[in-house]
Every structure is written in C-alpha cells, then in structure tokens.
Design a protein around this motif. Structure first.
Motif, PDB file in Angstrom:
ATOM      1  N   LYS A  40       0.804  -1.220   0.000  1.00 18.67           N
ATOM      2  CA  LYS A  40       0.000   0.000   0.000  1.00 18.67           C
ATOM      3  C   LYS A  40       0.841   1.277   0.000  1.00 18.67           C
ATOM      4  O   LYS A  40       0.333   2.345  -0.242  1.00 18.67           O
ATOM      5  CB  LYS A  40      -0.922   0.003   1.206  1.00 18.67           C
ATOM      6  N   ASP A  97      -3.499  13.008   7.010  1.00 18.20           N
ATOM      7  CA  ASP A  97      -3.878  13.395   5.656  1.00 18.20           C
ATOM      8  C   ASP A  97      -2.703  13.923   4.839  1.00 18.20           C
ATOM      9  O   ASP A  97      -2.830  14.110   3.630  1.00 18.20           O
ATOM     10  CB  ASP A  97      -4.983  14.446   5.705  1.00 18.20           C
ATOM     11  N   THR A 123      -2.839   7.485   4.667  1.00 18.65           N
ATOM     12  CA  THR A 123      -3.209   7.113   3.305  1.00 18.65           C
ATOM     13  C   THR A 123      -2.127   7.409   2.266  1.00 18.65           C
ATOM     14  O   THR A 123      -2.115   6.798   1.210  1.00 18.65           O
ATOM     15  CB  THR A 123      -4.493   7.859   2.889  1.00 18.65           C
ATOM     16  N   LYS A 124      -1.227   8.318   2.573  1.00 13.92           N
ATOM     17  CA  LYS A 124      -0.179   8.701   1.619  1.00 13.92           C
ATOM     18  C   LYS A 124       1.183   8.419   2.236  1.00 13.92           C
ATOM     19  O   LYS A 124       1.822   9.295   2.800  1.00 13.92           O
ATOM     20  CB  LYS A 124      -0.297  10.179   1.266  1.00 13.92           C
TER      21      LYS A 124
END
Length: 147
Positions: A40, A97, A123-124
């Motif tokens: 991921k 974020d 997520t990043k």
C-alpha cells in the motif's frame, strides 16, 4: 536455436541441482515483484521525493540512527529513533492526511514502519528507495546536525 531446445531436457536431467536453484531464484524474484505490486505504500526515487517536496510539503521522518542523521540527512527531515517510532502518537496522528515519507540510511528497514503507518490509517505513505545514500548519490543537498 532448434538444436539448443532439443538438448535442454538432457541438460536439465543431468543438472537437477542447477535447474532447481534456477527455479527457486525465479520464484523468489516473481514473489518479490508481486509483493511490490500489492503493498500500500510507494517507493520514491530522490527525484520523486524532490517533486513531492515541491508539490505537497510532506512530513519526512528519518528513522536512521542519531549519529547517521547528524552526519547527513535530507533537509527538513525529522529524526525519530526506530524504537521510538509510533504511528499512534498524538503529534503524528495529526498528519494522517499529509504525505509521509520515511527515510533511513540505506532504505532497507522501512517496510515494517511503512506498513504500521498504513495500519494506523495513513493514506499517503512513501519510502525513499536507497535512503540517504541514494539522496547523496543523486548529488542533492544534505543537512548536518540534529535539525
């Protein structure tokens, strides 16, 4: 070429250990590539990190040993000891974020911390492939000292 294909079964039967070793290496390489496709987090080259810095101002966490960090690090990176790295820490949780880039001396020990960030909801997540060594080899500027 046709002659080689006819001799291949004979070679394989006479050299079973070599054929077995070849198959094992081939499977290991294929497994590594498949794992890379499904992870991921993403790897970055030094040029890719430069673009990310210019575009998004990521949080850069250098997990190198303190002595290595003081010798040379990517400007703007913050040093955190690997043993102190906690994705659930309140200060780090505020950055869920933001793009987060993990860096170390040579880029070899970052898959577990990157996976921990993903599990914590980031997520990043990015990893600098080759670490600080790759950054220096690309002749990009480094900072010295504790900050």
């Amino acid at each position: 070429m046709n002659d080689v294909l006819h001799k291949l079964p004979e070679f394989a039967s006479n050299h079973l250990a070599l054929v077995g070793l070849f198959v094992a290496i081939l499977l290991a390489l294929a497994g590594t590539e498949v794992a890379t496709l499904f992870r991921k987090w993403k790897g970055l080259t030094p040029a890719g990190l430069t673009q990310l810095i210019n575009r998004d101002s990521p949080l850069m966490i250098d997990l190198s040993a303190s002595a290595d960090f003081e010798k040379a690090h990517v400007p703007g990176a913050r040093n955190v000891a690997m043993s102190q790295f906690d994705p659930e820490h309140k200060d780090l949780a505020k950055a869920k974020d933001l793009p987060v880039v993990l860096i170390d001396k040579d880029g070899r020990t970052l898959s577990k911390p990157a996976s921990r960030l993903i599990k914590a909801g980031f997520t990043k997540v990015f990893v600098l492939d080759g670490g600080t060594y790759a950054w220096q080899n690309a002749q990009l500027p480094t900072a010295k000292g504790k900050k």
